[in-house]
Design a protein around this motif. Structure first.
Motif, PDB file in Angstrom:
ATOM      1  N   ARG A 173       0.840  -1.208   0.000  1.00 51.39           N
ATOM      2  CA  ARG A 173       0.000   0.000   0.000  1.00 51.39           C
ATOM      3  C   ARG A 173       0.871   1.253   0.000  1.00 51.39           C
ATOM      4  NH1 ARG A 173      -4.021  -2.458   4.477  1.00 51.39           N
ATOM      5  NH2 ARG A 173      -5.198  -3.785   3.072  1.00 51.39           N
ATOM      6  N   GLU A 195      -3.961   3.669   8.082  1.00 57.22           N
ATOM      7  CA  GLU A 195      -4.099   2.205   8.136  1.00 57.22           C
ATOM      8  C   GLU A 195      -3.795   1.689   9.548  1.00 57.22           C
ATOM      9  OE1 GLU A 195      -4.777  -0.052   5.671  1.00 57.22           O
ATOM     10  OE2 GLU A 195      -4.854   1.292   3.949  1.00 57.22           O
TER      11      GLU A 195
ATOM     12  N   PHE B  76       0.974   1.706 -11.089  1.00 53.23           N
ATOM     13  CA  PHE B  76       1.336   0.363 -10.623  1.00 53.23           C
ATOM     14  C   PHE B  76       0.092  -0.347 -10.075  1.00 53.23           C
ATOM     15  CE2 PHE B  76       3.472  -1.959  -6.847  1.00 53.23           C
ATOM     16  CZ  PHE B  76       3.600  -3.131  -7.579  1.00 53.23           C
ATOM     17  N   PRO B  78      -0.643  -3.722  -8.179  1.00 51.25           N
ATOM     18  CA  PRO B  78      -0.058  -4.927  -7.574  1.00 51.25           C
ATOM     19  C   PRO B  78      -1.015  -6.107  -7.611  1.00 51.25           C
ATOM     20  CG  PRO B  78      -0.611  -3.323  -5.886  1.00 51.25           C
ATOM     21  CD  PRO B  78      -1.047  -2.737  -7.187  1.00 51.25           C
ATOM     22  N   ASP B  80      -2.338  -8.008  -5.309  1.00 51.97           N
ATOM     23  CA  ASP B  80      -3.468  -8.077  -4.379  1.00 51.97           C
ATOM     24  C   ASP B  80      -4.236  -6.759  -4.328  1.00 51.97           C
ATOM     25  OD1 ASP B  80      -1.518  -6.584  -3.300  1.00 51.97           O
ATOM     26  OD2 ASP B  80      -1.363  -7.626  -1.393  1.00 51.97           O
ATOM     27  N   SER B  81      -4.147  -5.960  -5.350  1.00 45.01           N
ATOM     28  CA  SER B  81      -4.780  -4.630  -5.458  1.00 45.01           C
ATOM     29  C   SER B  81      -4.177  -3.613  -4.493  1.00 45.01           C
ATOM     30  CB  SER B  81      -6.295  -4.605  -5.222  1.00 45.01           C
ATOM     31  OG  SER B  81      -6.917  -5.725  -5.697  1.00 45.01           O
ATOM     32  N   ALA B  82      -3.911  -4.036  -3.269  1.00 40.21           N
ATOM     33  CA  ALA B  82      -3.356  -3.142  -2.224  1.00 40.21           C
ATOM     34  C   ALA B  82      -4.146  -1.840  -2.145  1.00 40.21           C
ATOM     35  CB  ALA B  82      -1.863  -2.876  -2.467  1.00 40.21           C
ATOM     36  N   LEU B  83      -5.463  -1.968  -2.052  1.00 40.45           N
ATOM     37  CA  LEU B  83      -6.289  -0.766  -1.889  1.00 40.45           C
ATOM     38  C   LEU B  83      -6.092  -0.220  -0.476  1.00 40.45           C
ATOM     39  CD1 LEU B  83      -9.603  -1.799  -3.691  1.00 40.45           C
ATOM     40  CD2 LEU B  83      -7.632  -0.605  -4.628  1.00 40.45           C
ATOM     41  N   PHE B  84      -6.319   1.087  -0.316  1.00 37.18           N
ATOM     42  CA  PHE B  84      -6.173   1.720   1.000  1.00 37.18           C
ATOM     43  C   PHE B  84      -7.470   1.493   1.780  1.00 37.18           C
ATOM     44  CE2 PHE B  84      -3.846   4.828  -1.928  1.00 37.18           C
ATOM     45  CZ  PHE B  84      -2.679   4.097  -1.875  1.00 37.18           C
ATOM     46  N   SER B  85      -7.375   0.712   2.858  1.00 42.82           N
ATOM     47  CA  SER B  85      -8.600   0.207   3.493  1.00 42.82           C
ATOM     48  C   SER B  85      -9.491   1.300   4.079  1.00 42.82           C
ATOM     49  CB  SER B  85      -8.251  -0.812   4.574  1.00 42.82           C
ATOM     50  OG  SER B  85      -7.429  -0.200   5.524  1.00 42.82           O
ATOM     51  N   ASN B  86      -8.925   2.474   4.355  1.00 38.57           N
ATOM     52  CA  ASN B  86      -9.734   3.533   4.979  1.00 38.57           C
ATOM     53  C   ASN B  86     -10.307   4.506   3.954  1.00 38.57           C
ATOM     54  OD1 ASN B  86      -6.938   4.098   4.585  1.00 38.57           O
ATOM     55  ND2 ASN B  86      -7.317   6.088   5.521  1.00 38.57           N
ATOM     56  N   MET B  87     -10.041   4.284   2.673  1.00 37.79           N
ATOM     57  CA  MET B  87     -10.501   5.240   1.647  1.00 37.79           C
ATOM     58  C   MET B  87     -11.621   4.649   0.806  1.00 37.79           C
ATOM     59  SD  MET B  87      -7.107   7.006   0.126  1.00 37.79           S
ATOM     60  CE  MET B  87      -5.714   7.378   1.185  1.00 37.79           C
ATOM     61  N   PHE B  95      -6.817  10.114  -5.505  1.00 39.96           N
ATOM     62  CA  PHE B  95      -5.614  10.198  -4.653  1.00 39.96           C
ATOM     63  C   PHE B  95      -4.430  10.872  -5.371  1.00 39.96           C
ATOM     64  CE2 PHE B  95      -1.730   8.553  -2.708  1.00 39.96           C
ATOM     65  CZ  PHE B  95      -1.992   8.698  -1.358  1.00 39.96           C
ATOM     66  N   ARG B 143      -7.105   3.745 -10.132  1.00 38.94           N
ATOM     67  CA  ARG B 143      -6.180   4.536  -9.309  1.00 38.94           C
ATOM     68  C   ARG B 143      -4.853   4.722 -10.045  1.00 38.94           C
ATOM     69  NH1 ARG B 143      -4.374   1.716  -3.760  1.00 38.94           N
ATOM     70  NH2 ARG B 143      -3.601   0.200  -5.284  1.00 38.94           N
ATOM     71  N   ALA B 144      -4.364   3.624 -10.691  1.00 34.93           N
ATOM     72  CA  ALA B 144      -3.073   3.687 -11.382  1.00 34.93           C
ATOM     73  C   ALA B 144      -3.143   4.567 -12.629  1.00 34.93           C
ATOM     74  CB  ALA B 144      -2.623   2.278 -11.755  1.00 34.93           C
ATOM     75  N   ASP B 155       1.210  -6.413 -11.797  1.00 36.90           N
ATOM     76  CA  ASP B 155       1.785  -7.656 -11.284  1.00 36.90           C
ATOM     77  C   ASP B 155       0.659  -8.676 -11.096  1.00 36.90           C
ATOM     78  OD1 ASP B 155       3.381  -9.563 -10.211  1.00 36.90           O
ATOM     79  OD2 ASP B 155       3.823  -8.508  -8.342  1.00 36.90           O
TER      80      ASP B 155
END
Lengths: 279, 219
Positions: A173, A195, B76, B78, B80-87, B95, B143-144, B155
């Motif tokens: 992240r 986070e 980019f 990734p 596992d997406s790597a989303l920002f959990s609080n957004m 962003f 987002r990317a 990836d």
């Protein structure tokens, strides 16, 4: 196809034995400790009465101790967060020479006997640099000493919590935030810290609770002067020493209530299981 | 254009030496190979997330070998997406634009454009916990691409998706290629996906890169 050799014993079913007996042993052994905890609380409650509690709350000394405890614990918590968040982040994200040593040093306040922490603080402020600080800003046997004594232990627990929190945040992240145009500073404030919100709240709660119960270092470093450096644990000690057990138990119950509230908050944020060590 | 020349990178005990390849501007390149062969390491080096031992990385004609990730103009995505959990989804799409100090009306217009294009318009106020795997990957893609980077690095973006969602995402990626003209590097295991989407397929095997023909043969 494999064959069983003739001289081997006849294969038979394994005997699982009784699971019930095993479980019963676990329950009995574990139950002794749980019962002891509950018995302690019940004994405290049964020893006092609302009248004792009310009388204790009317005492100016005890009211001062409650006020000083609330103020110093809150200050200690804020300072602990300012120190533990950077340390936790650095330990979690970077590899550097001496990291294992730093990790061990950060555990010292947890394993050191509380009285020794107090004594060490007292000695520190008797050294030349310590006395120079005292000349400008009196610490020993004054209110700042209470905060410093609480901070020494509370911050160590906050550091452990923040380290575990940052360890559990997916580093991808932060990396994505960097590719999106963030500096490390922006990625930290905009992505990593939000986070870590639950971890920060847990660290704050833990630091607050540790500070509230801190006694040994405060007794040595701050003294036990009424209406000056008296916090709630000091009150319990002072009331006990003059034989006023009712007041001591009443104040203890106040602290038990605060501790249970803290436990509930930590359970609610659900992070204590991710900590590397018991809290 | 992505040009990697004599690239050597190290990841713990693992090392890749003297890797060279090129993906011309606007092309869709696939980087394939077995698990653990170093595909992601190459991708991380291109994104600036892993330091380079030697060699050069040029993106759109600019040497970025030592540049910070933020200076590389790369989107980019990734694994596992790597989303920002609080957004929320809206905050994800805006962003990079907030970081670039776009004005509010421009951000709003761009977010709406992206949401409509990627089919996210009804999900804008949701947080990652309320998204399916396919939706999360579309948000990561949005987002990317939000700030229209010249390069898109992905990836294994489809590996965690079910068959149906994967086919749908392939459609989205085809549309990305045709709509944006972005140069794409896509790390994947799937030769099937590569044959559907790629302009060129690179296979990383035993530390060496090989160009794989677009028709026939196993990677």
């Amino acid at each position: 196809m494999t064959t069983v050799p003739r001289n081997s014993p006849k294969p038979s079913r394994a005997n699982g034995g009784s699971d019930g007996l095993f479980l019963l042993c676990l329950v009995i052994l574990g139950g002794v400790y749980v019962l002891l905890i509950i018995a302690l609380l019940v004994a405290d409650v049964s020893f006092t009465s609302p009248n004792h509690l009310w009388k204790a709350l009317q005492s100016p000394e005890i009211r001062y101790a409650i006020k000083l405890s609330l103020i110093t614990c809150s200050l200690t918590t804020i300072i602990s967060l300012w120190l533990s968040i950077p340390i936790g982040y650095l330990l979690s994200h970077y590899r550097f020479p001496g990291k294992a040593l730093l990790d061990a040093v950060l555990d010292i306040p947890i394993v050191l006997p509380p009285l020794v922490i107090g004594l060490s603080l007292l000695i520190l402020f008797q050294t030349a640099p310590g006395r120079a600080i005292e000349n400008i800003f009196p610490i020993t046997y004054a209110i700042p000493s209470v905060v410093l004594a609480q901070l020494m232990v509370a911050c160590a627990f906050a550091v452990r919590t923040m380290r575990a929190t940052f360890d559990h945040i997916n580093p991808r992240r932060e990396q994505v935030a960097l590719t999106l145009g963030c500096s490390r500073n922006q990625a930290f404030w905009m992505v990593v810290l939000p986070e870590a919100k639950r971890g920060v709240l847990t660290a704050a709660t833990l630091a607050w609770a540790r500070s509230l119960g801190e006694f040994g270092p405060i007794l040595v470093f701050s003294g036990a002067t009424r209406m000056k450096t008296e916090v709630l644990p000091t009150t319990v000690f002072l009331e006990l020493s003059v034989g006023n057990i009712e007041a001591a138990v009443a104040v203890s119950l106040l602290m038990v209530t605060a501790a249970i509230l803290v436990l509930l908050i930590i359970r609610f944020f659900g992070i204590e299981e991710s900590l590397g060590r018991p809290v | 254009m992505i040009a990697v020349r004599n690239l050597s990178v190290r990841a713990g005990q693992f090392a890749l030496n003297e890797i060279s390849f090129e993906i011309p501007a606007g092309e869709y390149g696939f980087l394939m190979g077995k698990t653990g062969c170093g595909k992601t390491t190459v991708l991380e080096a291109i994104c600036g997330l892993r330091s380079v031992v030697s060699g050069t990385i040029e993106l759109m004609g600019r040497d970025v070998t030592r540049a910070k990730p933020a200076m590389r103009d790369i989107g980019f995505v990734p694994q596992d997406s790597a989303l920002f959990s609080n957004m929320t989804v809206r905050e994800h799409l805006s962003f990079a634009l907030v970081i670039r100090k776009w004005d509010a009306p421009s951000i709003k217009a761009r977010v709406n454009e992206l949401a409509e294009w990627l089919g996210l318009d009804r999900l804008l106020d949701r947080k990652p916990a309320g998204l399916s795997g396919g939706e999360a990957q579309r948000v990561a893609l949005g987002r990317a691409l939000s700030y229209s980077p010249g390069i898109l690095c992905m990836d294994e973006p489809l590996s965690a998706l079910d068959e149906e969602t994967r086919a749908e995402m392939c459609g989205v990626l085809e549309s990305v290629r045709s709509h944006t003209g972005v140069t794409i590097l896509h790390v994947s295991h799937s030769l099937e996906e590569a044959k559907r989407l790629a302009d060129r397929i690179l296979v990383l095997k035993d530390g060496q890169l090989h160009l794989h023909p677009l028709s026939g043969g196993e990677a």
